[in-house]
Design a protein around this motif. Structure first.
Motif, short mmCIF file in Angstrom:
data_model
loop_
_atom_site.label_atom_id
_atom_site.label_comp_id
_atom_site.label_asym_id
_atom_site.label_seq_id
_atom_site.Cartn_x
_atom_site.Cartn_y
_atom_site.Cartn_z
N THR A 2 0.85 -1.19 0.00
CA THR A 2 0.00 0.00 0.00
C THR A 2 0.89 1.24 0.00
N GLU A 5 2.60 1.88 3.33
CA GLU A 5 3.77 1.05 3.58
C GLU A 5 4.98 1.55 2.82
N VAL A 12 11.85 5.20 6.79
CA VAL A 12 12.80 4.39 7.54
C VAL A 12 14.20 4.48 6.91
N TRP A 13 14.25 4.37 5.57
CA TRP A 13 15.56 4.40 4.92
C TRP A 13 16.21 5.76 4.99
N LEU A 15 15.81 8.01 7.36
CA LEU A 15 16.31 8.19 8.73
C LEU A 15 17.55 7.33 8.98
N ALA A 16 17.56 6.12 8.41
CA ALA A 16 18.72 5.24 8.62
C ALA A 16 19.96 5.81 7.95
N THR A 19 21.19 8.61 10.00
CA THR A 19 21.87 8.12 11.21
C THR A 19 23.28 7.63 10.91
N VAL A 20 23.43 6.96 9.77
CA VAL A 20 24.77 6.49 9.39
C VAL A 20 25.71 7.69 9.23
N PHE A 22 25.30 10.67 10.58
CA PHE A 22 25.44 11.23 11.93
C PHE A 22 26.50 10.46 12.73
N LEU A 23 26.45 9.12 12.65
CA LEU A 23 27.38 8.30 13.43
C LEU A 23 28.82 8.47 12.96
N LEU A 24 28.99 8.64 11.64
CA LEU A 24 30.36 8.71 11.11
C LEU A 24 30.91 10.13 11.13
N LEU A 260 30.93 -9.37 10.84
CA LEU A 260 30.38 -8.13 11.41
C LEU A 260 29.10 -8.39 12.19
N ARG A 261 28.26 -9.29 11.65
CA ARG A 261 26.95 -9.48 12.29
C ARG A 261 27.08 -10.05 13.70
N ALA A 264 28.01 -7.54 16.25
CA ALA A 264 26.94 -6.64 16.65
C ALA A 264 26.08 -7.23 17.77
N ASP A 265 26.35 -8.47 18.17
CA ASP A 265 25.59 -9.07 19.27
C ASP A 265 26.06 -8.48 20.57
#
Lengths: 266, 278
Positions: A2, A5, A12-13, A15-16, A19-20, A22-24, A260-261, A264-265
């Motif tokens: 829809t 969605e 979402v993308w 903002l992501a 953020t990337v 912003f973080l770097l 990497l994954r 991240a835990d």
């Protein structure tokens, strides 16, 4: 899909990605300033230069501090690895009550305010008559490194099938040799990654170290903060860039060892 | 064979670490609590009565909580979508987001706070960008303001919001959403009634991590806002390092400790209640 969605997916993308960036940002700014010629952190830099790295190379004071921090971090990482690995093995194989409570206790230094832990240690060590800066720093920094080792090695060990060791013993290996030949290779990735993160945590620690350093024995973050407060110039950016480089090395090695994954835990 | 062993020698391997931490870390913390509650050898809460009856200390508590709440909200606002994107991303995009989270985590806080001092200046990147976008008429300084502190602190702590949420969200079966859609649930309903309840344990522990770190941060406010703005942590540090007022320092340290521990305990109770296994 829809329209709602699709729109929320785009949000979402966006903002992501923001953020990337912003973080770097702080890392990128530090590296850019360290290669700029401006003494007052002008960005974009008027021209590129290596003068801050030359200044860094000449600074005897700073290299002494770096040596202190590296020795301290290396020693406390080794001690943390020994104590932490033994504890993780004991926890998973021994049968005793309160296992969860012990794990929580062993990783709790990660969750408590560093400043409060530092003050508590300062008062207690002083009351116990401990005068040596070095001994106090090492005792305190093992408290920083140990939780990283316990957390990572315990998690890795709980996936390890201990019947493999019994199998190795059935095939004629002694218990210590079974440990060395079967358990150690299986644990190597957890060992390396937790050791690296413990090392970095010790190298970067400020709130605990500040209570134990004095005019003669300083760690790198303490010295850097003093520079930033008293005489900020891009030499700090140069040393920071070297620290970022160290973090990149850790990331690449960690990616090779566990991916990497898994890093991240938390 | 294991059952035959009465005393399990392998279990004893845990002892050195427990004894070590108990001696150099556990006992000192108990001693700190005791010192704050015993004055001149008599149990007393006078230190706390004095602390909580001083209006200045309430300003400090207010500063601490306000900044921590704002940092947590900002981290949630940008961290939640990033965690969702990370859970959906594959290949290079996933690697990029992971690097952007893990690399800053491996760099010390002094380095990052120093960089934010440069970024938040009047001629810094943020000010330039906001003027270029037409949001600001002229360059302004964000350094030494509360807004600057919140931005810098959120930058340092947002990975601790993203990672717990990601660890929960990546386990949510996407077919649940599809099933709800098949049954006629609207997108909003699916998000709030299907997805969000499942993600809640991760959100709760992210909030707890960031809040307890923001309450007790010391280096970031030191560099980004300065002496005139005191929080519980900076006041604790100052009373030991500069003012040599150890009674006050022990009191604020205990207040800080109680605050941080209760956040952690409350969050683990909450996420257990919401059915999380973490």
């Amino acid at each position: 899909m829809t329209p709602v969605e699709r729109l929320s997916g785009i949000v979402v993308w966006v903002l992501a990605i923001a953020t990337v960036v912003f973080l770097l940002t702080p890392l990128a700014v530090t590296v850019a300033v360290s290669f700029g010629s401006s003494a007052v952190f002008t960005l974009p830099a008027p021209s590129w230069s290596l003068r801050w790295y030359e200044a860094l190379g000449r600074s005897r004071e700073l290299w002494g501090v770096v040596a202190t921090s590296v020795q301290l971090a290396a020693l406390s990482t080794v001690l943390g690895l020994g104590l932490g690995t033994a504890a993780a093995i004991g926890l998973l194989n021994g049968r005793f009550p309160g296992r969860d409570a012990i794990v929580t206790f062993l990783v709790s230094p990660l969750m408590l305010p560093g400043l409060v832990v530092g003050i508590a240690m300062l008062e207690a060590y002083r009351a116990a008559g401990l005068r040596s800066v070095w001994v106090s720093l090492i005792l305190a920094h093992v408290v920083i490194t140990l939780p990283y080792v316990v957390r990572t090695v315990y998690a890795a060990l709980s996936l390890f099938d201990f019947t493999l060791i019994d199998a190795a013993r059935t095939l004629g290996l002694s218990y210590p040799r079974a440990i060395v030949q079967v358990l150690v290779p299986a644990l190597a990735p957890a060992f390396v990654t937790s050791g690296m993160f413990a090392f970095l945590a010790s190298m970067d620690n400020y709130p605990i170290s500040i209570f134990f350093t004095d005019a003669w024995t300083r760690t790198l973050p303490i010295q850097m903060l003093q520079f930033v407060e008293e005489s900020p110039d891009p030499t700090i950016a140069a040393i920071s860039t070297l620290l970022i480089l160290l973090a990149v090395v850790v990331l690449v090695v960690g990616d090779r060892m566990v991916g990497l994954r898994r890093m991240a835990d938390l | 064979m294991m059952a035959l062993r009465r005393i399990d020698p392998v279990g004893l391997l845990v002892l050195p670490a427990v004894l070590y931490l108990g001696l150099v870390y556990g006992l000192p913390l108990l001693n700190l609590l005791a010192r704050a509650l015993v004055i001149d050898g008599v149990p007393s809460v006078a230190g706390f009565v004095k602390f909580f009856s001083d209006p200045f200390d309430w300003i400090v508590i207010g500063n601490t909580l306000r900044i921590a709440v704002l940092v947590t909200l900002l981290s949630l606002a940008i961290g939640f979508p990033t965690a969702l994107a990370l859970a959906r991303a594959r290949g290079a995009a996933q690697a990029l987001i992971l690097v952007a989270i893990i690399l800053p985590l491996s760099v010390g806080v002094v380095v990052k706070a120093f960089a934010w001092q440069i970024v938040l200046r009047r001629d810094g990147v943020v000010s330039q960008a906001l003027v270029a976008l037409g949001l600001w008429d002229e360059p302004q300084r964000l350094l030494f303001t509360e807004a600057g502190l919140v931005i810098g602190a959120a930058n340092v702590f947002v990975p601790f919001m993203i990672l717990p949420i990601y660890s929960v969200v990546k386990l949510i079966d996407p077919r649940l959403g599809e099933a709800a859609a098949t049954l006629g649930a609207a997108p909003g309903y699916r998000f709030f009634r299907v997805f969000l309840p499942l993600a809640l344990p991760g959100i709760v522990s992210g909030i707890a991590f960031v809040f307890s770190m923001a309450v007790s941060m010391y280096v970031v406010p030191n560099l980004l806002i300065g002496d005139r703005f005191q929080t519980l942590a900076t006041l604790t540090g100052r009373s030991f390092l500069l003012m040599r007022n150890e009674q006050l320092g022990s009191t604020t340290a205990v207040v800080l400790l109680v605050l941080a521990v209760s956040v952690v305990v409350a969050s683990s109770a909450l996420s257990r209640r919401f059915g999380g296994q973490s």
